[in-house]
Design an enzyme around this catalytic site. Structure first.
Site, PDB file in Angstrom:
ATOM      1  N   GLU A 162      17.122  49.841  -9.773  1.00 55.38           N
ATOM      2  CA  GLU A 162      17.662  48.696 -10.504  1.00 55.38           C
ATOM      3  C   GLU A 162      17.327  48.857 -11.980  1.00 55.38           C
ATOM      4  O   GLU A 162      16.177  49.143 -12.330  1.00 55.38           O
ATOM      5  CB  GLU A 162      17.055  47.391  -9.981  1.00 55.38           C
ATOM      6  CG  GLU A 162      17.469  46.148 -10.759  1.00 55.38           C
ATOM      7  CD  GLU A 162      16.850  44.871 -10.188  1.00 55.38           C
ATOM      8  OE1 GLU A 162      16.635  44.811  -8.960  1.00 55.38           O
ATOM      9  OE2 GLU A 162      16.566  43.945 -10.976  1.00 55.38           O
ATOM     10  N   GLU A 201      17.176  40.568 -19.180  1.00 52.78           N
ATOM     11  CA  GLU A 201      16.750  39.521 -18.259  1.00 52.78           C
ATOM     12  C   GLU A 201      16.014  38.478 -19.080  1.00 52.78           C
ATOM     13  O   GLU A 201      15.293  38.813 -20.021  1.00 52.78           O
ATOM     14  CB  GLU A 201      15.843  40.137 -17.197  1.00 52.78           C
ATOM     15  CG  GLU A 201      15.681  39.312 -15.957  1.00 52.78           C
ATOM     16  CD  GLU A 201      15.016  40.129 -14.853  1.00 52.78           C
ATOM     17  OE1 GLU A 201      15.176  39.745 -13.687  1.00 52.78           O
ATOM     18  OE2 GLU A 201      14.332  41.125 -15.145  1.00 52.78           O
TER      19      GLU A 201
END
Length: 275
Positions: free
Chosen positions: A155, A160
């Protein structure tokens, strides 16, 4: 909760277009100039481009991952109330409402099986929401996820964000032996600016055995197999697909509180990929 290894800071002046950037970086970093545009999503028209994007729907239970594996609280829909394309901007709106057994709704879109890429510059220009319990992200998963599962697939979190910290974003990788709370991550902090008041560009330049992280073309991190926190196999030399979503709640940000105002909107001006 993700552990933050280091915070880089950006001091932006409001009077002139100048900045002071500070971050301890390895002088041997690999930096590659990539200028061949191979995917350009400017969100023209009035609908999401179905040749490039698909919706992921539900609360994760369809995948056997209630809360999408992160204790998230939202139900993802393909309704216009949660995702809209208008005047060159795609918006994802998180709403507080009872829907299919969940107390919140939002949207999540992916390029899986439609646009998948190994290496290049991947970037998006975005304006972020604000409030405790909001978790928007611009990220990637390996195309072999259905065969090998997570975190073996890998990932790459390009951007984020914890909505309770409106001046900080995070860039991370997850892989076998370094996932979840042990992800390899670094944070980037604006000293006198908020990410919910204007657009900024979040991107990576990704090649064999390295991933560089950028905010507004400022390099703030490089992750390689030699990073001391990469304690398992490097799984990033293969194709990945793109995801954009806004979660509500979850293990990274916690639930909304009484001060969180809904609806909240993530705005995306464009997504571009170069090689």
């Amino acid at each position: 909760m993700k552990k933050t290894k280091m915070i880089c800071s950006m001091l932006v002046t409001s009077v002139i277009a100048a900045s002071l950037f500070s971050c301890d970086l390895d002088e041997t970093q690999t930096v590659t100039t990539l200028d061949n545009l191979v995917m350009q999503e400017d969100f023209d028209g009035t609908e999401l481009n179905s040749e490039l994007w698909s919706f992921e729907l539900g609360d994760g239970s369809e995948e056997g991952l209630p809360g999408w594996g992160n204790n998230e609280l939202q139900y993802y829909t393909d309704r216009e109330e949660n995702l809209k394309v208008e005047e060159g901007v795609m918006t994802i709106t998180a709403r507080k409402e009872s829907f299919q057994g969940s107390n919140y709704t939002s949207a999540r879109i992916i390029t899986k099986a439609k646009f998948e890429k190994q290496y290049g510059r991947i970037e998006a220009r975005m304006k972020l929401p604000w409030g405790t319990g909001l978790w928007p992200a611009f990220w990637m998963l390996g195309t072999d996820i259905d065969q090998v599962g997570w975190p073996q697939t890998g990932e790459i979190d390009i951007m984020e964000y914890d909505g309770s910290e409106p001046n900080v974003v995070h860039g991370s990788v997850h892989g076998p032996g370094y996932s979840g709370g042990n992800a390899v991550t670094k944070s980037y902090e604006f000293i006198n600016d908020r990410l919910d008041t204007g657009f900024h560009t979040y991107g990576i330049e990704w090649g064999e055995n390295y991933i560089n992280y950028y905010v507004d073309d400022v390099l703030y991190n490089q992750i390689t197999p030699e990073n001391e926190d990469v304690t398992g196999e490097w799984v990033f030399n293969k194709p990945f697909y793109i995801i954009i979503n806004m979660a509500v709640g979850g293990s990274f940000v916690g639930p909304p509180n009484a001060d969180t105002v809904f609806p909240q909107t993530l705005e995306v001006d464009y997504v571009r990929v170069y090689e």
